[in-house]
Design a protein around this motif. Sequence first.
Motif, PDB file in Angstrom:
ATOM      1  N   LYS A   1       9.416  -2.627  -0.508  1.00  0.00           N
ATOM      2  CA  LYS A   1       9.161  -3.802  -0.781  1.00  0.00           C
ATOM      3  C   LYS A   1       8.897  -4.580   0.483  1.00  0.00           C
ATOM      4  CE  LYS A   1      11.298  -5.015  -5.019  1.00  0.00           C
ATOM      5  NZ  LYS A   1      12.506  -3.985  -5.542  1.00  0.00           N
ATOM      6  N   TYR A   2       7.951  -5.316   0.433  1.00  0.00           N
ATOM      7  CA  TYR A   2       7.295  -6.149   1.839  1.00  0.00           C
ATOM      8  C   TYR A   2       7.357  -7.476   1.175  1.00  0.00           C
ATOM      9  CZ  TYR A   2       5.839  -1.766   4.153  1.00  0.00           C
ATOM     10  OH  TYR A   2       5.686  -0.850   4.822  1.00  0.00           O
ATOM     11  N   GLY A   3       8.031  -8.421   1.952  1.00  0.00           N
ATOM     12  CA  GLY A   3       8.201  -9.793   1.817  1.00  0.00           C
ATOM     13  C   GLY A   3       9.539 -10.317   1.296  1.00  0.00           C
ATOM     14  N   PRO A   4       9.607 -11.531   0.658  1.00  0.00           N
ATOM     15  CA  PRO A   4       8.673 -12.641   0.692  1.00  0.00           C
ATOM     16  C   PRO A   4       8.103 -13.172   1.993  1.00  0.00           C
ATOM     17  CG  PRO A   4      10.687 -13.468  -0.086  1.00  0.00           C
ATOM     18  CD  PRO A   4      10.874 -11.846  -0.211  1.00  0.00           C
ATOM     19  N   TYR A   5       6.747 -13.252   2.001  1.00  0.00           N
ATOM     20  CA  TYR A   5       6.395 -13.895   3.233  1.00  0.00           C
ATOM     21  C   TYR A   5       6.088 -15.302   3.010  1.00  0.00           C
ATOM     22  CZ  TYR A   5       6.331  -9.202   4.867  1.00  0.00           C
ATOM     23  OH  TYR A   5       6.979  -7.922   5.177  1.00  0.00           O
ATOM     24  N   GLU A   6       6.198 -16.281   3.937  1.00  0.00           N
ATOM     25  CA  GLU A   6       5.891 -17.805   3.560  1.00  0.00           C
ATOM     26  C   GLU A   6       4.805 -18.320   4.294  1.00  0.00           C
ATOM     27  OE1 GLU A   6       9.469 -20.020   3.141  1.00  0.00           O
ATOM     28  OE2 GLU A   6      10.178 -18.580   1.606  1.00  0.00           O
ATOM     29  N   ASN A   7       3.947 -19.096   3.658  1.00  0.00           N
ATOM     30  CA  ASN A   7       3.233 -19.900   4.578  1.00  0.00           C
ATOM     31  C   ASN A   7       1.994 -19.133   5.393  1.00  0.00           C
ATOM     32  OD1 ASN A   7       3.824 -22.167   3.164  1.00  0.00           O
ATOM     33  ND2 ASN A   7       5.458 -22.415   4.584  1.00  0.00           N
ATOM     34  N   LEU A   8       1.447 -18.209   4.648  1.00  0.00           N
ATOM     35  CA  LEU A   8       0.498 -17.421   5.418  1.00  0.00           C
ATOM     36  C   LEU A   8      -0.718 -18.100   5.391  1.00  0.00           C
ATOM     37  CD1 LEU A   8       1.857 -13.966   4.882  1.00  0.00           C
ATOM     38  CD2 LEU A   8       1.985 -15.037   6.971  1.00  0.00           C
ATOM     39  N   PRO A   9      -1.593 -17.932   6.489  1.00  0.00           N
ATOM     40  CA  PRO A   9      -2.971 -18.474   6.432  1.00  0.00           C
ATOM     41  C   PRO A   9      -4.021 -17.443   5.821  1.00  0.00           C
ATOM     42  CG  PRO A   9      -2.528 -17.843   8.552  1.00  0.00           C
ATOM     43  CD  PRO A   9      -1.282 -17.749   7.926  1.00  0.00           C
TER      44      PRO A   9
ATOM     45  N   VAL B   1      10.554   9.656   0.723  1.00  0.00           N
ATOM     46  CA  VAL B   1       9.089   9.217   1.521  1.00  0.00           C
ATOM     47  C   VAL B   1       9.406   9.645   3.060  1.00  0.00           C
ATOM     48  CG1 VAL B   1      10.785   7.020   2.214  1.00  0.00           C
ATOM     49  CG2 VAL B   1       8.225   6.963   2.195  1.00  0.00           C
ATOM     50  N   GLU B   2       8.508  10.126   3.531  1.00  0.00           N
ATOM     51  CA  GLU B   2       8.495  10.566   4.961  1.00  0.00           C
ATOM     52  C   GLU B   2       8.603   9.365   5.777  1.00  0.00           C
ATOM     53  OE1 GLU B   2       8.642  14.261   4.812  1.00  0.00           O
ATOM     54  OE2 GLU B   2       7.460  13.699   6.681  1.00  0.00           O
ATOM     55  N   SER B   3       7.704   8.469   5.659  1.00  0.00           N
ATOM     56  CA  SER B   3       8.027   7.214   6.649  1.00  0.00           C
ATOM     57  C   SER B   3       7.200   6.136   6.275  1.00  0.00           C
ATOM     58  CB  SER B   3       7.590   7.762   7.948  1.00  0.00           C
ATOM     59  OG  SER B   3       6.072   7.844   8.055  1.00  0.00           O
ATOM     60  N   TYR B   4       7.861   5.096   6.513  1.00  0.00           N
ATOM     61  CA  TYR B   4       6.641   3.557   6.071  1.00  0.00           C
ATOM     62  C   TYR B   4       6.786   2.780   7.326  1.00  0.00           C
ATOM     63  CZ  TYR B   4      11.396   2.054   4.722  1.00  0.00           C
ATOM     64  OH  TYR B   4      12.756   2.081   4.608  1.00  0.00           O
ATOM     65  N   THR B   5       5.989   1.959   7.317  1.00  0.00           N
ATOM     66  CA  THR B   5       5.896   1.018   8.480  1.00  0.00           C
ATOM     67  C   THR B   5       7.013  -0.211   8.259  1.00  0.00           C
ATOM     68  OG1 THR B   5       3.428   1.341   8.501  1.00  0.00           O
ATOM     69  CG2 THR B   5       4.463  -0.787   9.767  1.00  0.00           C
ATOM     70  N   LYS B   6       7.774  -0.505   8.908  1.00  0.00           N
ATOM     71  CA  LYS B   6       8.887  -1.366   8.873  1.00  0.00           C
ATOM     72  C   LYS B   6       8.749  -2.574   9.435  1.00  0.00           C
ATOM     73  CE  LYS B   6      12.166   2.210   8.476  1.00  0.00           C
ATOM     74  NZ  LYS B   6      11.497   3.259   8.887  1.00  0.00           N
ATOM     75  N   LEU B   7       8.362  -3.629   8.784  1.00  0.00           N
ATOM     76  CA  LEU B   7       8.047  -5.240   9.292  1.00  0.00           C
ATOM     77  C   LEU B   7       9.439  -5.969   8.842  1.00  0.00           C
ATOM     78  CD1 LEU B   7       4.595  -5.703   7.543  1.00  0.00           C
ATOM     79  CD2 LEU B   7       5.257  -4.779  10.035  1.00  0.00           C
ATOM     80  N   GLU B   8       9.409  -7.101   9.429  1.00  0.00           N
ATOM     81  CA  GLU B   8      10.442  -8.015   8.839  1.00  0.00           C
ATOM     82  C   GLU B   8      10.304  -8.088   7.353  1.00  0.00           C
ATOM     83  OE1 GLU B   8      10.407 -12.244   9.132  1.00  0.00           O
ATOM     84  OE2 GLU B   8       8.217 -12.265   9.756  1.00  0.00           O
ATOM     85  N   ASN B   9      11.532  -8.178   6.750  1.00  0.00           N
ATOM     86  CA  ASN B   9      11.619  -8.313   5.286  1.00  0.00           C
ATOM     87  C   ASN B   9      11.338  -7.011   4.641  1.00  0.00           C
ATOM     88  OD1 ASN B   9      12.720 -10.708   5.149  1.00  0.00           O
ATOM     89  ND2 ASN B   9      11.270 -11.737   4.365  1.00  0.00           N
ATOM     90  N   THR B  10      11.371  -5.758   5.237  1.00  0.00           N
ATOM     91  CA  THR B  10      11.013  -4.630   4.345  1.00  0.00           C
ATOM     92  C   THR B  10      12.027  -4.034   3.888  1.00  0.00           C
ATOM     93  OG1 THR B  10       9.291  -4.411   6.269  1.00  0.00           O
ATOM     94  CG2 THR B  10       9.838  -2.436   4.705  1.00  0.00           C
ATOM     95  N   LYS B  11      12.081  -3.639   2.594  1.00  0.00           N
ATOM     96  CA  LYS B  11      13.282  -2.887   1.907  1.00  0.00           C
ATOM     97  C   LYS B  11      12.555  -1.504   1.289  1.00  0.00           C
ATOM     98  CE  LYS B  11      15.164  -5.187  -1.020  1.00  0.00           C
ATOM     99  NZ  LYS B  11      15.455  -6.640  -1.332  1.00  0.00           N
TER     100      LYS B  11
END
Length: 612
Positions: free
Chosen positions: A196-204, A179-189
């Motif tokens: 993998k993004y998540g798990p994310y809880e209780n999103l509106p 992979v060249e690059s990917y956006t890193k958020l919290e809980n990114t693997k």
Amino acid sequence: MSSFRFDLILILIFTIHFAPALSDLVISKLDRRIDLSSQIVRMTLTLKVENTGTDPVSEVSLAFPEHQANNLALLVAVSTKGKGKSRGSATNLPIKIKQPNDSPPSLIWYAASLPKELGKGESLNMDVLAVFTHMLRPFPEKITQAESQLFLFQESAHFTSPYNVKVQSLTVKLPSENVESYTKLENTKFSGSEVKYGPYENLPALSYTPVIIHFPSNTPFAVAKELVREIEISHWGNVQVTEHYNLIHGGAQSTGEFSRLDFQARPHLRGASAFRNLIAMLPPRAHSIYYRDAIGNISTSNIYGDSSKTLLEIEPRYPMFGGWKTSFTIGYGLPLQDYLFQLGGARFLNITFGSPMNDVLVENLTLKVVLPEGSRDISVSVPFPVKQSQETKISHLDIAGRPTIVVEKVNVVPEHNQYFQVHYKFSNLSLLTEPLMLICGFFSLFVACIIYMHADFTISKSSSSYLAKLQWDEVQGTIQQFQDIINRCLLIHDKLEVSLRELSRNGDVQACKAVRKSADSLLKDYSKESKPLLAILQSSPQAAHILPKVEELIVKEKDLQEKIMLKHTMVVDSYEKKSTGRDFENRVASIQQKISALRQEVDDLLEFIEDV
Ligand SMILES: *[C@@H]1O[C@H](CO)[C@@H](O)[C@H](O)[C@H]1NC(C)=O
Ligand SMILES: *[C@@H]1O[C@H](CO)[C@@H](O)[C@H](O)[C@H]1NC(C)=O
Ligand SMILES: *[C@@H]1O[C@H](CO)[C@@H](O)[C@H](O)[C@H]1NC(C)=O
């Protein structure tokens, strides 16, 4: 390379506080997987929906950003209603576009109708498959022959669900572990070939968090700009399938003009992003299989098979680089009894819809089903929406023509390769029309022959009209032989062109020279053969009006021959000496222009004398 130009990328912003009318539903669990291992992007959603309100609910809505919805080729949803882990059998849910008035812009809504209303406190499991085309953007857009292709994929880490989601995750599968690059958020693997993004809880509802993944992919980006499939039914036992492809490599454009000489100088340099072959998976009992292009049958194609399928390997005459195009036709016969069935007094054809080639995206598919003459009460059933019309195909021995069903569809993906049916009625008496016509035809020919022979006897053998007729027959015969020779010469010209293409593929100079040697001797033979024919024409008064054209044709063909030989020698020599250059390429191009012009003149002259 890893710095993006974000100004190029559309980022959608939604109102997070948007409260849809359907918010009584809650998604308690949502898993999303996106497969980027081919040019066709597949998203699968597994979700559990709960009705937390008091009113029963009959629809579940899904929303996709507009840029995705525009490229949505297929959307299917199945429900498995059940409590806990016990899942019942799957039911297909009908889906339609249903845009609420208060939807944020740039969002398209789809409503899946439930087989049975979901009561208060009840829950439902759903599986959704969404297939997208044209979602991967080559970045950079242009690459050289030696470079790999890189693509950008844009998504939201959170599903744009119209309902609140308690737990959700997203997994994106890449074609390789690079992979060249990917956006890193919290809980990114990133592990293996998956982000993998998540798990994310209780999103509106309608949460949107853009992510961008930049990754290499050299899987074939084969796009059929146009595919015309013709299926012709013959009640004498055969279903003939003919498929005309107009194919392009839809990945990153190959920069500049492709230089054959450059390619020749480094024969082992294989363009990583090019593809050389495609595989068509035909039914096991397919027979009389062929694959041809504008030049003729391509015999380098291979056919393998076992009891469950026949594989046809299609290899275009040159490797396909980004932006390159090729047109070809494949054809095969199928046993009638495998595809045509009786139902009451009617018959129906049951056969697959799409291209037999894996992972080819078909932008425009035209499917024609040619029924036997005399078929009536025709109806078609295709399991997805298509455009339908009817026309008539006239071929030899037809009186009224064959009714032909025409079905058109854009953005056809392998998932569309489902069975469809054409129902029609046909009286067996119609089957006898053609043999009866043949019998009548032969009978009239027979009668005509008798009359002709009698008539001919009335002309005295020495009469001038008889002699003129004999002479004219001779002129026509001579012209035919002459045309035949020219056509054989043209075939040899084509062979010389093909040998140059082969040279660029395999680098075999000796083979290429051998082709030229044999071509040269054949062309000399033909030139000798044509001399006595010309003498006959020159001595016959009846050929006077055609003679100038024939003589012109001889001159032009000779000229064409010389130019092609010259070009062949130049290219082979330069290849041997590994010397290339702009000046050289210009000279080859200028000869090529003359060759094309001469070829056109020769073809025109041939056509002219054919009409004599
Ligand atoms: C191409 O192959 C088909 C099917 O095998 C055959 O009928 C046809 O004559 C061939 N054409 C040429 C030009 O060889
Ligand atoms: C068409 O053929 C397929 C495969 O043989 C079969 O599964 C399907 O039930 C058939 N459809 C109809 C309507 O007969
Ligand atoms: C494909 O179909 C669309 C819509 O019918 C049409 O606008 C387009 O020109 C077609 N493209 C080709 C290559 O035929």
